[in-house]
Each structure stands twice: as C-alpha cells, then as structure tokens.
Design an enzyme around this catalytic site. Structure first.
Site, PDB file in Angstrom:
ATOM      1  N   CYS A  98      37.634 -37.721 119.894  1.00  0.00           N
ATOM      2  CA  CYS A  98      38.415 -38.766 120.740  1.00  0.00           C
ATOM      3  C   CYS A  98      38.347 -38.046 122.207  1.00  0.00           C
ATOM      4  CB  CYS A  98      39.771 -39.140 120.102  1.00  0.00           C
ATOM      5  SG  CYS A  98      40.894 -39.494 121.592  1.00  0.00           S
ATOM      6  N   CYS A 137      41.787 -37.175 123.679  1.00  0.00           N
ATOM      7  CA  CYS A 137      42.466 -35.901 123.024  1.00  0.00           C
ATOM      8  C   CYS A 137      41.751 -34.784 123.652  1.00  0.00           C
ATOM      9  CB  CYS A 137      42.019 -36.010 121.381  1.00  0.00           C
ATOM     10  SG  CYS A 137      42.605 -37.238 120.561  1.00  0.00           S
TER      11      CYS A 137
END
Ligand code: SF4
Length: 290
Positions: A210, A213
């Site tokens: 991600c 993230c």
C-alpha cells in the site's frame, strides 16, 4: 540526504554488504535511498524528476507529465499532499542526447563507456550496443521490478492495475523499527479482546504494497522511537490477504492504513480519524486520549 547510519549498519551486520544479489534490491534501496528521500520530501509541496517513458518499458511507459505523487507525502501530510513533475516524460533519450551535444552540456564520462543508466556501483553495469539502458541496472532481476523505490508508484499494484492482479514482486516489509511490535493474527485477536491492558497501544493495520502505508512508514517509525520508554507502546499488524476479512469485521478497517489506539482501560480501540499521518498529529491524537 543521507541514510540512517544505524539502519545501514543493521542491514550490513545481518545480511552482509551485498544482500541485494541474494534477495533483491528493495530492502537496500529502501534504507539507502527511499527513506532519506521520504524525509526530504516531507518539507516540500512538489518535486521534479528526470523520468522518461522510454527509460523503462517495464515500469515507466505510462508516467504522466504531472501527477499527485503516488508514494510520498509532502509538507501538508496525507495522500495528495505532494505534486510530482516529470517534465521530460515525453522526450526520448535520443532527443535528450541531441540537446546535450548541441548545447555542449558536460556529462558523466561513464556514459561514453557504455553506462547509460547510472545508479549505485554494485548495481550498475555497462550495456552493449542494442541493449536497453535499463538492462544495466539490477540485471539479475525481473524488468517489471526495476524501480529502486524513488518512483515505486510506477509499479502497478492492485490499486492501479486494470486486471486487479496484485503485484507483490517488489514488496518488502514495512515498519521494521525495533520499537514496533509485530502482532501475529493470534496475538492481535487475543489482544483486541482484552478488557484491560498493562499499557496503551497505537497499532497500524497495513499492507506492505500500500503506497499510503509506505508513505507513513518514516513517521510511524519516528513515533515509535519517541514513545520508547513511555506507557504507550507501538505495534503493527499486517492486515492484508487472509487477515483482511478479520480486520474489516473486527478492527474497524475500511482501507489501508488503519490506525487504532487501544487504551489500557478500554476494550474497544479508537480509530485515528485523520489523513495527516505525521508524528505531531499522531502525538496530539494520543495525548487527547490519555
Ligand atoms: S542500487 Fe543497489 S547498492 Fe544502491 S541502494 Fe539499491 S540495492 Fe543498494
């Protein structure tokens, strides 16, 4: 920009000088290049790159001239806070070289020795006439993973690919700080069911692929360092793949990353409500709940 000396030392001590030949370049690039860049970009609103579409058919053929940076955050924090300009995206390497020669621009002497794309010494080699320039970089790896992480958003993920097939070829683990505890599925299930805890915890639910993230990794690592020795502990739980249905059903997760504060006196966690994922915002959130 410099890498964090302790991170480099830990990598070299645990895996040696040339681990990238064994398990891929991502971990080394992350420590030596990506994290220093991430720290530098946090102070900016926009940056300019020299990426071209013809540089790497595997990863750069679709780069736009201007885009919201898909991997990094700027000074305002949160997704969309950094603009990335690629002003020569449409210009071919041939045209670039014509311009350099016409204008008599000094260039690196290695270019005349077959080094067309130049990176770190152990990961760069000269190419023969007719070989693509990117064949001189990380030549032992798949062409589709040939980004060091500075332009990692060029590599398609489940978020961006048309067929939805998630590309995990170049993904490496996040939040590797010694101050962050990695929860297993069994541990987080038991932990989430406790009525009371010895300490309060802030826990990130993440997926290694991600980009949001990845963008908050440095902030969260720094948060963990700042909270070291306090009564608030820091944890992470990889909520991807088989853990995703559980995290969505039981841990309020709607998207990656989800950040939860588990008070030592409350069973249910409180979800971090903002997309500002910088250290000061995390600390303000924690202070408000204590
Ligand atoms: S290019 Fe090679 S040496 Fe340089 S940071 Fe990446 S893996 Fe490490």
């Amino acid at each position: 920009m410099f890498p964090d000396a302790s991170e480099v030392e830990a990598l070299v001590r645990s895996k040696g000088m040339f681990s990238f030949y064994e398990d891929g370049h991502q971990e080394c690039c992350r420590i030596r290049k990506v994290r220093p860049l991430r720290r530098a970009l946090k102070g900016l609103k926009a940056w300019i790159t020299g990426q071209r579409r013809d540089q790497s058919p595997g990863t750069r053929s679709n780069i736009p001239i201007v885009q919201i940076d898909p991997s990094f955050e700027g000074m305002d924090g949160g997704p969309g806070s950094l603009i990335k300009w690629n002003p020569v995206a449409n210009v071919t390497g041939t045209d670039i070289w014509s311009f350099l020669r016409t204008m008599n621009v000094p260039v690196n002497v290695l270019h005349s020795q077959g080094y067309i794309s130049i990176g770190c010494e152990p990961c760069t080699r000269a190419v023969l006439p007719g070989m693509h320039e990117r064949e001189g970089r990380w030549w032992w790896e798949d062409a589709k993973a040939k980004e060091c992480g500075l332009h990692k958003g060029n590599i398609e993920t489940a978020e961006t690919s048309n067929n939805g097939a998630q590309n995990t070829a170049s993904v490496s683990e996040l939040f590797l700080s010694k101050d962050i505890k990695a929860f297993s599925r069994a541990e987080i299930e038991e932990f989430a069911n406790l009525e009371k805890r010895e300490n309060s915890w802030i826990v990130v639910l993440y997926a290694p692929w991600c980009p949001y993230c990845q963008a908050m990794e440095a902030s969260f690592n720094e948060l963990a360092e700042k909270l070291g020795g306090t009564n608030v502990k820091v944890g992470k739980f990889n909520a991807d793949k088989e853990n995703k249905p559980y995290a969505m059903a039981e841990l309020q997760m709607k998207s990656f990353p989800t950040i939860l504060f588990f008070s030592k006196n409350l069973r249910n966690p409180i979800k971090y409500p903002s997309e500002q994922r910088d250290v000061d915002s995390f600390l303000a959130f924690i202070r408000a709940l204590q």
